[in-house]
Enzyme design. Sequence first.
Site, mmCIF file in Angstrom:
data_model
loop_
_atom_site.group_PDB
_atom_site.id
_atom_site.type_symbol
_atom_site.label_atom_id
_atom_site.label_comp_id
_atom_site.label_asym_id
_atom_site.label_seq_id
_atom_site.Cartn_x
_atom_site.Cartn_y
_atom_site.Cartn_z
ATOM 1 N N GLY A 9 2.842 56.319 -61.643
ATOM 2 C CA GLY A 9 3.410 55.347 -60.705
ATOM 3 C C GLY A 9 4.025 54.189 -61.442
ATOM 4 C CB ALA A 12 5.669 45.714 -59.197
ATOM 5 N N GLY A 14 2.832 49.380 -62.955
ATOM 6 C CA GLY A 14 2.903 50.392 -64.009
ATOM 7 C C GLY A 14 4.078 50.150 -64.940
ATOM 8 C CE LYS A 186 -5.791 40.992 -58.194
ATOM 9 N NZ LYS A 186 -4.840 42.024 -58.537
ATOM 10 C CG ASN A 190 -6.013 40.797 -53.411
ATOM 11 O OD1 ASN A 190 -4.906 40.269 -53.373
ATOM 12 N ND2 ASN A 190 -6.398 41.578 -54.399
ATOM 13 C CD GLU A 268 -2.561 48.761 -52.026
ATOM 14 O OE1 GLU A 268 -2.187 47.630 -52.384
ATOM 15 O OE2 GLU A 268 -3.030 49.612 -52.809
#
Lengths: 305, 305
Positions: A9, A12, A14, A186, A190, A268
Amino acid sequence: MELNYGIIGTGAIGGFYGGFLAKSGKEVNFLFNSDFQHVKENGLKIDSSTGNFHLKQVNAYNKSEDMPKCDVVFVCLKTTTNHILKEMLPSVMHKNSVIIMIQNGLGIEKKLAKEFPDTSIAGGLAFVASSKIDKGHIAHYDYGSLTLGFYQKANDEVLNQVSIDLNNAGIECNCVEDLNLARWKKLLWNIPFNGVCVVLNAKTKELVSNEESRKLVSDLMYEVVEAANHCGAPLKTDAIDEMIDSTFKMKPYAPSMKLDFDFKRPMEIEAIYSNPVQEAKEAGYDMKVTSTIEKQLYFIQETYK
Amino acid sequence: MELNYGIIGTGAIGGFYGGFLAKSGKEVNFLFNSDFQHVKENGLKIDSSTGNFHLKQVNAYNKSEDMPKCDVVFVCLKTTTNHILKEMLPSVMHKNSVIIMIQNGLGIEKKLAKEFPDTSIAGGLAFVASSKIDKGHIAHYDYGSLTLGFYQKANDEVLNQVSIDLNNAGIECNCVEDLNLARWKKLLWNIPFNGVCVVLNAKTKELVSNEESRKLVSDLMYEVVEAANHCGAPLKTDAIDEMIDSTFKMKPYAPSMKLDFDFKRPMEIEAIYSNPVQEAKEAGYDMKVTSTIEKQLYFIQETYK
């Protein structure tokens, strides 16, 4: 120890980490989707706040079966496509490969471990503001660090080498013992910002500028801390005020979920909302506010097509 | 006992109840705002599912000072303009006037009682689907009942007469002992549907058709029941499933707050959200889900101008 890398993948995230490793001289094998032909002919461009560069020739693939076996595989897909990994990964793995899931959310390694119980699996937390602005063209705006930690079958020697390779490539990378804590840390940013930016159709700056939405952000952060502690991650509330203040000082920012929504890509929700809510529930804590945002997001995803 | 009536705010609610009372032969004095001149010349039209009628001549006023003293005053303004009542009401009141607050939410009579500690104050819960479709023109689509109960200085004789007058006018009206319980009962529908329809930009039918938003509606209802019980209103959870089912069977409906939002009018966030959240908090219960919707609504109100 010389490691070769595979990037599953190349977007942005990878493209950014793989691009820096390739520039530093490492063997990096990139899996592309729609950009494959373009990159084959024109290479990969990175516009970085630390200097622009253009990799004229990269090891580009459009099928994982064509890729060589890799010592280290960075999985940089959106979690919403993780269902393809079961079929895709075996062709790039040898017996000692380390798979590093550089994705947001929770429960990601757990799910992969069910499919690959004998594989070294680690997680990676990317703290980077970057985006793919064109075919084979990544823009890097700010930050860039990567935090790595093992989930199962730890192979510290390899992970330390990954960290050294990245640092040599100009990327700040550190390894942690407690991946679960790193993931919850994180989520502290998020969970409030990704989803609420979608529900309220706003950028980060607006959320922390308005008194009521700032309170909502703070409620969510306190709830994440409480949930984390129930789930064995000793997160503290100390960072909350500073995190809100620093988000206020940031440029107005559309988190990845807001971009996904704006570009009509799947969000997600499972990794960032449902899995933490579920893990907390199993640990005896009801994330009521987070779960409200979760339900709103599912409604929005299913309705605003 | 012959009562005369004053209607403060002749819109979808005041026009409907006042119109039926006037049609039945009662003295009804209507306060208008922008529709005054039109009604003075053309009267008041009611299109009702029970039959249309046109009151060619009505007692129309555009200043409360010009109105006669009224035995019963229906306050049918939006709660967002209640701050004008302190100045407006005295001119229509005599010593034994009964003020009936026909409005949504909680804490309404409490606030008025601070300004008029010696006045008979009651509350009214309107279960009616009606709207003002043009100047002096009200459309009534469905339902229509009114529930009345005293907040302070009960005058049962007058309230019973109001109920008789309304029933004679074709309106189903009943008096209850426990106004607090009646208000919480109405919040059981208003808290989930009013605000969530705004936040998710949806009508009622969509909210109960999608699995996740239906769960959110249900979460909110259970939270209202819990809060009500903390606040001394013995509300039960029995009605929840049936209420969701009957909302599913209703025509897709935009609740009053959604209409207010769509027409860029102030939303009744304080009465429907902040006051219940605050009263529950004072009673030791944290309405976490409701308070999330409340904060989102304030953000939307302040931002989407």
